[in-house]
Design a protein around this motif. Structure first.
Motif, mmCIF file in Angstrom:
data_model
loop_
_atom_site.group_PDB
_atom_site.id
_atom_site.type_symbol
_atom_site.label_atom_id
_atom_site.label_comp_id
_atom_site.label_asym_id
_atom_site.label_seq_id
_atom_site.Cartn_x
_atom_site.Cartn_y
_atom_site.Cartn_z
ATOM 1 N N LEU A 4 0.765 -1.229 0.000
ATOM 2 C CA LEU A 4 0.000 0.000 0.000
ATOM 3 C C LEU A 4 0.798 1.282 0.000
ATOM 4 O O LEU A 4 0.335 2.277 -0.529
ATOM 5 N N ARG A 37 -12.759 -0.295 -0.967
ATOM 6 C CA ARG A 37 -11.916 0.832 -0.611
ATOM 7 C C ARG A 37 -12.672 1.833 0.268
ATOM 8 O O ARG A 37 -13.842 2.127 0.009
ATOM 9 N N GLN A 120 -5.725 9.420 -3.729
ATOM 10 C CA GLN A 120 -4.935 8.197 -3.933
ATOM 11 C C GLN A 120 -4.436 8.072 -5.374
ATOM 12 O O GLN A 120 -4.263 6.956 -5.861
ATOM 13 N N HIS A 149 -4.957 7.992 1.975
ATOM 14 C CA HIS A 149 -4.902 7.317 3.261
ATOM 15 C C HIS A 149 -3.534 6.693 3.509
ATOM 16 O O HIS A 149 -2.858 6.248 2.569
ATOM 17 N N PHE A 151 -2.369 3.406 4.879
ATOM 18 C CA PHE A 151 -2.868 2.070 5.188
ATOM 19 C C PHE A 151 -1.810 1.326 5.993
ATOM 20 O O PHE A 151 -0.870 0.763 5.438
ATOM 21 N N GLU A 152 -1.912 1.327 7.280
ATOM 22 C CA GLU A 152 -0.972 0.592 8.124
ATOM 23 C C GLU A 152 -1.744 -0.162 9.201
ATOM 24 O O GLU A 152 -2.052 0.384 10.256
ATOM 25 N N TYR A 217 -12.526 -3.627 11.040
ATOM 26 C CA TYR A 217 -12.596 -4.580 9.932
ATOM 27 C C TYR A 217 -12.808 -5.984 10.471
ATOM 28 O O TYR A 217 -12.141 -6.402 11.418
ATOM 29 N N TRP A 222 -11.382 -7.205 5.459
ATOM 30 C CA TRP A 222 -9.991 -6.881 5.133
ATOM 31 C C TRP A 222 -9.482 -7.728 3.967
ATOM 32 O O TRP A 222 -8.762 -7.239 3.096
ATOM 33 N N THR A 229 -5.186 -3.798 -3.854
ATOM 34 C CA THR A 229 -4.009 -2.962 -3.639
ATOM 35 C C THR A 229 -2.910 -3.292 -4.652
ATOM 36 O O THR A 229 -2.830 -4.402 -5.184
ATOM 37 N N MET A 260 -8.522 -0.606 12.348
ATOM 38 C CA MET A 260 -7.516 0.117 11.577
ATOM 39 C C MET A 260 -7.533 1.576 12.018
ATOM 40 O O MET A 260 -8.583 2.226 12.000
ATOM 41 N N TYR A 262 -6.614 4.825 10.793
ATOM 42 C CA TYR A 262 -6.242 5.504 9.560
ATOM 43 C C TYR A 262 -5.721 6.907 9.852
ATOM 44 O O TYR A 262 -6.160 7.578 10.788
ATOM 45 N N THR A 264 -5.391 10.178 7.191
ATOM 46 C CA THR A 264 -5.542 10.704 5.837
ATOM 47 C C THR A 264 -4.761 12.004 5.755
ATOM 48 O O THR A 264 -5.003 12.930 6.528
#
Length: 275
Positions: A4, A37, A120, A149, A151-152, A217, A222, A229, A260, A262, A264
Motif C-alpha cells: 500500500l 476501498r 490516492q 490514506h 494504510f498501516e 474490519y 480486510w 491494492t 484500523m 487511519y 488521511t
C-alpha cells in the motif's frame, strides 16, 4: 504494508508514474475496488469545498468515483479524468461524468475549475506536468487538493502479510519493504508534493492537513480490500490465495476482527490570482 505505501505520493517509489501496468491493474476487479476501498473523511471534503471559490471540481484519476461521489454529495459539480476505462465505466454507473485519459494527455478544451482533487492518485501523475497543468485549469483562487490514506494495519496483521508476500513474490519490488512504516515517511511524501506545487510559482504557500480516524474490519472485509491494492493486483491466483490465507489466520488469532487506525494526509494549495 508492502503493497500500500506505493499509493502515497513520493513514498520510496522512484518515478511511480512510469509504472503504468500497475496503475492500470486496479481495474481488473473494479467492482471489488469500489466496494472495499474506504471513502474520505467528511471533514476533508467539507474543508476543500469551503476553501474553493465555486462548485466545479475536476477529480484527477477518479477511479470508480469514490471521492467524486462525496464531492457531488457536498453540492459540487464533478468531472472525473480516469485512464482506465473499466474504472471509468463503474464511476459513470454511479452517475459521475468521466473522460478517459491520463491527466497529462487530457484536453481541458478551455474548461476551468474551482478545485482540482486527486484521491490516492497523484503519484501516478508525472510530477513534471501535474502541478503546472492543475494551475492552468484552475480559476484564480481555485484549490488543488492532493490526498490519500495511510494504510498501516496493526503489526499482528502487517507482519504475517509481509512474510507471506516475501515468500510468494520474492522478486516483487514490494517484497523488500518493512511490514510497517513510520508516519513520517508518508508525511515526507506529501511534503515533496508541496515542493513540486510551490516550484510552479502559480500557487500560494501549500498547506499540510491531517485527519485521524478509525474503522473496524472483520476478517472478510480486510481480505476483500487486500486484492485491490497495488502489490496484489498482478499476482497469480495461487500467490494471492497463500497471502490471504496467512493474513486471514492472523486476523482469526485476534478474534476475527481488528481496528484500523487511519491517517488521511493532504497537501493543498490555492492558485494565485495572477500567474
Amino acid at each position: 504494508m508492502p503493497t500500500l505505501p506505493r499509493e502515497q505520493p513520493g513514498a520510496e517509489q522512484p518515478q511511480p508514474h512510469h509504472a503504468r501496468r500497475t496503475a492500470q491493474s486496479f481495474g481488473t476487479d473494479a467492482r471489488r475496488y469500489d466496494e472495499a476501498r474506504p471513502s474520505y473523511p467528511d471533514d476533508l471534503v467539507a474543508r476543500v469545498v469551503a476553501g474553493s471559490p465555486g462548485p466545479g471540481v475536476l477529480d484527477v484519476g477518479c477511479g470508480t468515483g469514490i471521492a467524486a461521489r462525496q464531492f457531488r454529495a457536498a453540492g459540487c459539480t464533478v468531472l472525473g479524468v480516469e485512464p482506465d476505462a473499466r474504472m471509468a465505466d463503474l464511476a459513470r454507473a454511479h452517475g459521475v461524468r468521466v473522460e478517459v485519459a491520463t491527466f497529462e494527455a487530457w484536453d481541458p478544451a478551455g474548461r476551468t475549475f474551482d478545485a482540482v482533487t486527486a484521491a490516492q492518485s497523484w503519484h501516478w501523475v508525472d510530477p513534471a506536468v501535474g502541478a503546472g497543468k492543475a494551475a492552468r485549469v484552475l480559476r484564480p483562487g481555485g484549490r488543488l487538493a492532493v490526498f490519500g490514506h495511510v494504510f498501516e494495519p496493526p503489526a499482528e496483521v502487517a507482519e504475517p502479510f509481509a512474510a507471506a508476500f516475501r515468500r510468494v513474490a520474492p522478486d516483487s519490488p514490494f517484497s523488500g519493504r518493512p511490514a510497517r512504516r513510520p508516519l513520517e515517511a508518508y508525511r515526507a511524501g506529501y511534503a515533496k508534493t508541496a515542493e513540486q506545487i510551490r516550484a510552479t510559482g502559480h500557487f500560494h504557500a501549500p498547506e499540510q492537513w491531517q485527519f485521524d480516524w478509525e474503522r473496524p474490519y472483520t476478517r472478510d472485509q480486510w481480505l476483500d480490500l487486500l486484492p485491490t491494492t497495488g502489490g496484489l493486483t498482478r499476482l497469480r491466483p495461487d500467490q494471492l490465495t497463500e497471502i490471504l490465507t496467512a493474513v486471514g489466520d492472523a486476523i482469526d488469532a485476534l478474534g476475527g476482527r481488528f481496528t484500523m487506525r487511519y491517517v488521511t494526509l493532504a497537501t493543498t494549495a490555492v492558485r494565485a490570482e495572477s500567474t
